[in-house]
Design an enzyme around this catalytic site. Structure first.
Site, PDB file in Angstrom:
ATOM      1  N   ASN A   1     -15.890 -68.271  36.873  1.00 26.77           N
ATOM      2  CA  ASN A   1     -16.850 -67.319  37.437  1.00 26.77           C
ATOM      3  C   ASN A   1     -17.905 -68.053  38.239  1.00 26.77           C
ATOM      4  OD1 ASN A   1     -19.837 -66.846  36.333  1.00 26.77           O
ATOM      5  ND2 ASN A   1     -18.650 -67.787  34.672  1.00 26.77           N
TER       6      ASN A   1
ATOM      7  N   THR B   1     -27.666 -63.362  31.085  1.00 28.87           N
ATOM      8  CA  THR B   1     -28.925 -63.928  31.525  1.00 28.87           C
ATOM      9  C   THR B   1     -29.699 -62.920  32.367  1.00 28.87           C
ATOM     10  OG1 THR B   1     -28.062 -66.178  31.553  1.00 28.87           O
ATOM     11  CG2 THR B   1     -29.921 -65.760  32.994  1.00 28.87           C
TER      12      THR B   1
ATOM     13  N   GLY C   1     -23.785 -63.336  29.154  1.00 23.17           N
ATOM     14  CA  GLY C   1     -23.072 -63.091  30.397  1.00 23.17           C
ATOM     15  C   GLY C   1     -22.191 -61.863  30.346  1.00 23.17           C
TER      16      GLY C   1
ATOM     17  N   ASP D   1     -23.035 -58.858  28.477  1.00 24.93           N
ATOM     18  CA  ASP D   1     -23.953 -57.728  28.629  1.00 24.93           C
ATOM     19  C   ASP D   1     -25.234 -58.250  29.282  1.00 24.93           C
ATOM     20  OD1 ASP D   1     -25.179 -55.315  28.564  1.00 24.93           O
ATOM     21  OD2 ASP D   1     -25.311 -55.153  26.381  1.00 24.93           O
TER      22      ASP D   1
ATOM     23  N   ASN E   1     -31.813 -70.753  29.390  1.00 24.98           N
ATOM     24  CA  ASN E   1     -30.552 -71.164  29.999  1.00 24.98           C
ATOM     25  C   ASN E   1     -30.832 -72.140  31.141  1.00 24.98           C
ATOM     26  OD1 ASN E   1     -28.032 -71.411  31.068  1.00 24.98           O
ATOM     27  ND2 ASN E   1     -27.845 -69.291  31.764  1.00 24.98           N
TER      28      ASN E   1
ATOM     29  N   THR F   1     -21.474 -75.098  24.474  1.00 28.14           N
ATOM     30  CA  THR F   1     -21.948 -75.400  25.797  1.00 28.14           C
ATOM     31  C   THR F   1     -21.722 -74.190  26.712  1.00 28.14           C
ATOM     32  OG1 THR F   1     -19.803 -76.141  26.686  1.00 28.14           O
ATOM     33  CG2 THR F   1     -21.144 -77.798  25.557  1.00 28.14           C
ATOM     34  N   ASN F   2     -22.259 -74.314  27.910  1.00 31.24           N
ATOM     35  CA  ASN F   2     -21.978 -73.355  28.971  1.00 31.24           C
ATOM     36  C   ASN F   2     -20.622 -73.699  29.622  1.00 31.24           C
ATOM     37  OD1 ASN F   2     -22.441 -71.352  31.023  1.00 31.24           O
ATOM     38  ND2 ASN F   2     -24.632 -71.663  30.705  1.00 31.24           N
ATOM     39  N   THR F   3     -20.290 -73.059  30.717  1.00 27.90           N
ATOM     40  CA  THR F   3     -19.001 -73.305  31.401  1.00 27.90           C
ATOM     41  C   THR F   3     -19.009 -74.683  32.078  1.00 27.90           C
ATOM     42  OG1 THR F   3     -19.889 -72.232  33.377  1.00 27.90           O
ATOM     43  CG2 THR F   3     -18.642 -70.856  31.870  1.00 27.90           C
TER      44      THR F   3
ATOM     45  N   SER G   1     -26.184 -72.826  33.668  1.00 28.87           N
ATOM     46  CA  SER G   1     -25.173 -72.130  34.461  1.00 28.87           C
ATOM     47  C   SER G   1     -24.959 -72.922  35.749  1.00 28.87           C
ATOM     48  CB  SER G   1     -25.615 -70.708  34.782  1.00 28.87           C
ATOM     49  OG  SER G   1     -25.609 -69.957  33.596  1.00 28.87           O
TER      50      SER G   1
ATOM     51  N   GLY H   1     -23.437 -66.026  39.581  1.00 27.58           N
ATOM     52  CA  GLY H   1     -24.732 -66.362  40.189  1.00 27.58           C
ATOM     53  C   GLY H   1     -25.872 -65.492  39.676  1.00 27.58           C
ATOM     54  N   PHE H   2     -25.867 -65.213  38.364  1.00 19.64           N
ATOM     55  CA  PHE H   2     -26.961 -64.446  37.747  1.00 19.64           C
ATOM     56  C   PHE H   2     -27.217 -63.114  38.442  1.00 19.64           C
ATOM     57  CE2 PHE H   2     -29.466 -68.360  35.925  1.00 19.64           C
ATOM     58  CZ  PHE H   2     -28.503 -68.509  34.958  1.00 19.64           C
TER      59      PHE H   2
ATOM     60  N   GLY I   1     -14.196 -72.036  24.441  1.00 18.83           N
ATOM     61  CA  GLY I   1     -12.780 -72.099  24.111  1.00 18.83           C
ATOM     62  C   GLY I   1     -12.422 -71.755  22.686  1.00 18.83           C
TER      63      GLY I   1
ATOM     64  N   LYS J   1     -29.780 -73.808  26.154  1.00 22.97           N
ATOM     65  CA  LYS J   1     -28.323 -73.837  26.377  1.00 22.97           C
ATOM     66  C   LYS J   1     -27.975 -74.930  27.380  1.00 22.97           C
ATOM     67  CE  LYS J   1     -24.364 -70.834  27.279  1.00 22.97           C
ATOM     68  NZ  LYS J   1     -23.903 -69.452  27.381  1.00 22.97           N
TER      69      LYS J   1
ATOM     70  N   ASN K   1     -23.940 -71.942  38.605  1.00 19.81           N
ATOM     71  CA  ASN K   1     -23.905 -71.158  39.843  1.00 19.81           C
ATOM     72  C   ASN K   1     -25.269 -70.869  40.447  1.00 19.81           C
ATOM     73  OD1 ASN K   1     -20.995 -70.843  39.640  1.00 19.81           O
ATOM     74  ND2 ASN K   1     -21.437 -69.518  37.904  1.00 19.81           N
ATOM     75  N   THR K   2     -26.323 -71.442  39.863  1.00 18.61           N
ATOM     76  CA  THR K   2     -27.660 -71.308  40.447  1.00 18.61           C
ATOM     77  C   THR K   2     -28.091 -72.708  40.875  1.00 18.61           C
ATOM     78  OG1 THR K   2     -28.234 -69.376  39.147  1.00 18.61           O
ATOM     79  CG2 THR K   2     -30.079 -70.695  39.947  1.00 18.61           C
TER      80      THR K   2
HETATM   81  C1  LIG Z   1     -17.905 -64.114  33.491  1.00 22.74           C
HETATM   82  C2  LIG Z   1     -18.838 -64.999  32.733  1.00 22.74           C
HETATM   83  C3  LIG Z   1     -20.210 -64.868  32.907  1.00 22.74           C
HETATM   84  C4  LIG Z   1     -21.079 -65.686  32.209  1.00 22.74           C
HETATM   85  N1  LIG Z   1     -22.422 -65.509  32.378  1.00 22.74           N
HETATM   86  C5  LIG Z   1     -23.284 -66.276  31.661  1.00 22.74           C
HETATM   87  C6  LIG Z   1     -24.676 -66.070  31.764  1.00 22.74           C
HETATM   88  O1  LIG Z   1     -25.154 -65.179  32.477  1.00 22.74           O
HETATM   89  N2  LIG Z   1     -25.490 -66.878  31.052  1.00 22.74           N
HETATM   90  C7  LIG Z   1     -25.016 -67.872  30.217  1.00 22.74           C
HETATM   91  O2  LIG Z   1     -25.802 -68.570  29.582  1.00 22.74           O
HETATM   92  N3  LIG Z   1     -23.689 -68.061  30.085  1.00 22.74           N
HETATM   93  C8  LIG Z   1     -22.815 -67.297  30.770  1.00 22.74           C
HETATM   94  N4  LIG Z   1     -21.471 -67.484  30.622  1.00 22.74           N
HETATM   95  C9  LIG Z   1     -20.977 -68.568  29.722  1.00 22.74           C
HETATM   96  C10 LIG Z   1     -20.630 -68.020  28.332  1.00 22.74           C
HETATM   97  O3  LIG Z   1     -21.789 -67.511  27.717  1.00 22.74           O
HETATM   98  C11 LIG Z   1     -20.021 -69.112  27.440  1.00 22.74           C
HETATM   99  O4  LIG Z   1     -21.011 -70.072  27.135  1.00 22.74           O
HETATM  100  C12 LIG Z   1     -18.842 -69.817  28.094  1.00 22.74           C
HETATM  101  O5  LIG Z   1     -18.022 -68.888  28.755  1.00 22.74           O
HETATM  102  C13 LIG Z   1     -17.987 -70.588  27.074  1.00 22.74           C
HETATM  103  O6  LIG Z   1     -17.424 -69.749  26.108  1.00 22.74           O
HETATM  104  P1  LIG Z   1     -15.900 -69.205  26.195  1.00 22.74           P
HETATM  105  O7  LIG Z   1     -15.030 -70.382  26.473  1.00 22.74           O
HETATM  106  O8  LIG Z   1     -15.657 -68.544  24.872  1.00 22.74           O
HETATM  107  O9  LIG Z   1     -15.877 -68.222  27.319  1.00 22.74           O
HETATM  108  C14 LIG Z   1     -20.574 -66.677  31.316  1.00 22.74           C
HETATM  109  C15 LIG Z   1     -19.198 -66.802  31.140  1.00 22.74           C
HETATM  110  C16 LIG Z   1     -18.327 -65.984  31.839  1.00 22.74           C
HETATM  111  C17 LIG Z   1     -16.835 -66.153  31.621  1.00 22.74           C
END
Ligand SMILES: Cc1cc2nc3c(=O)[nH]c(=O)nc-3n(C[C@H](O)[C@H](O)[C@H](O)COP(=O)(O)O)c2cc1C
Length: 355
Positions: free
Chosen positions: A109, A84, A61, A63, A178, A244-246, A181, A112-113, A297, A216, A183-184
């Site tokens: 965030n 992604t 997310g 790059d 993935n 995990t993801n968010t 996420s 939305g990809f 986190g 993921k 947002n999709t």
């Molecule tokens: C702004 C933003 C964009 C993200 N975009 C993606 C994404 O495109 N694909 C994905 O698998 N996770 C995405 N994530 C989730 C992160 O890869 C990560 O799994 C999540 O933020 C938890 O780690 P952290 O608490 O260290 O941020 C995104 C997170 C943030 C904050």
């Protein structure tokens, strides 16, 4: 933290988050962000026959379009996950869609990809490889993960994931499917064991040659749901899970007024749930059948130590990197080494035996 970097982060924090992000990506892509010293050999590990100089990766997310991979490797990430990426280009959700919750050390965030699409993504990778072969792009490289997703409109997961795997397999050291996420619309439904099995089966059939495949997952599933998903991943030939993801949850502890923006929450308030999910899945993974990457986190070397000791093979960070910049990596590694000294462990392998 270097004074220059402190000032740069201070300035970036005051910009609109997306503008700050674009500036950071440009700086990394131009290599303006410096180089990290070589890592202590006690932090190295080998997975899937690849050497990782340290276990701390950049999560997906950051790059999304594979524009800054070399600059990101140079500042000391042990591995970097690009994407992604979606099959076709798409703009993502309307802005604003990215919110810093500074008091909470968190981000929400709903990007939305937003993606340049797989054609440009692969062109960017091809350019990087060409420059490497020609010796122009001097300096570090790190194992590369590529994170795949689906378009918001016209998606066909059973075709799209195999297609994307086929497109990126020669560039990636591992590939992430993935499914998590928030947002999709509909994406998280694909995590169900039956649908996951079908996706993995479709990849096996239509894109059989690929590097290790990871899935993921979201933190918002019921605790009991992880077992059938783990089993489906294992039976379907996946090599690992990213946990995990968010999260869609909003802990009561949040103080920032933006806390109720729609989207995925990351950073400090996600930490406890990410640990809980890692614990659940590590229990299922006692035989070490799957590689586990913990994300959510992580903001200290002690956090890295604990996740590895709980059964993760690698970790990923995103939000703490936004708040602290590249000096975070130096701090995390120093603190991780100190924690290893305190526990009298000499290598990451020994550390994993603590779980
Ligand atoms: C702004 C933003 C964009 C993200 N975009 C993606 C994404 O495109 N694909 C994905 O698998 N996770 C995405 N994530 C989730 C992160 O890869 C990560 O799994 C999540 O933020 C938890 O780690 P952290 O608490 O260290 O941020 C995104 C997170 C943030 C904050």
């Amino acid at each position: 933290m270097l004074k220059f970097e402190k000032t740069a982060i201070w300035a970036l924090q005051r910009l609109d988050p997306e503008r700050a992000h674009e500036l950071a990506i440009r700086s990394f892509s131009l290599g303006l962000t410096g180089s990290a010293p070589l890592d202590d050999s006690r932090l190295s590990t080998t997975l899937w026959g690849k050497d990782f100089a340290n276990p701390i990766g950049l999560a997906a997310g950051f790059d999304k379009n594979a524009r800054a991979l070399q600059g990101l490797a140079k500042i000391g990430f042990g591995f970097v996950e690009a994407g992604t990426v979606t099959p076709r280009p798409q703009p993502g959700n309307p802005k604003p869609r990215l919110f810093r919750l500074s008091e909470d050390r968190a981000i929400i965030n709903r990007m939305g990809f937003n993606s340049c699409g797989i054609d440009i993504f692969c062109q960017n990778l091809a350019q990087l490889y060409k420059a490497n072969r020609a010796g122009h792009a001097e300096g570090a490289s790190a194992p590369l993960g590529i994170n795949l997703g689906i378009n918001k409109v016209g998606a066909h997961p059973l075709k799209d994931y195999p297609y994307l795997v086929e497109r990126v397999h020669s560039y990636a050291d591992y590939i992430t499917i993935n499914l998590s996420s928030p947002n999709t619309p509909g994406l998280r439904d694909l995590q169900g064991p039956e649908t996951l099995s079908q996706i993995l089966e479709a990849i096996k059939k239509n894109a059989p040659y690929h590097p290790p495949l990871l899935v993921k997952l979201a933190p918002d599933l019921d605790d009991e749901s992880y077992r059938p998903i783990f089993q489906a991943a294992l039976n379907g030939g996946a090599n690992g899970l990213i946990l995990t993801n968010t999260t869609l949850a909003r802990p009561d502890s949040l103080r920032n007024a933006r806390a109720f923006e729609t989207g995925g929450l990351s950073g400090r308030p996600l930490s406890q749930r990410a640990r809980d999910v890692l614990k659940i899945v590590s229990e299922l993974n006692k035989g070490g059948q799957l590689t586990l990457i913990s994300s959510g986190g992580i903001e200290s070397g002690r956090d890295v130590f604990e996740r590895l000791a709980m059964g993760a093979h690698l970790v990923q960070i995103y939000t703490s990197f936004i708040y602290e910049g590249s000096s975070l990596l130096i701090r995390l590694k120093k603190e991780l080494l100190r924690a290893m000294d305190d526990a009298a462990v000499n290598s990451l392998k020994d550390l994993s035996h603590l779980s």
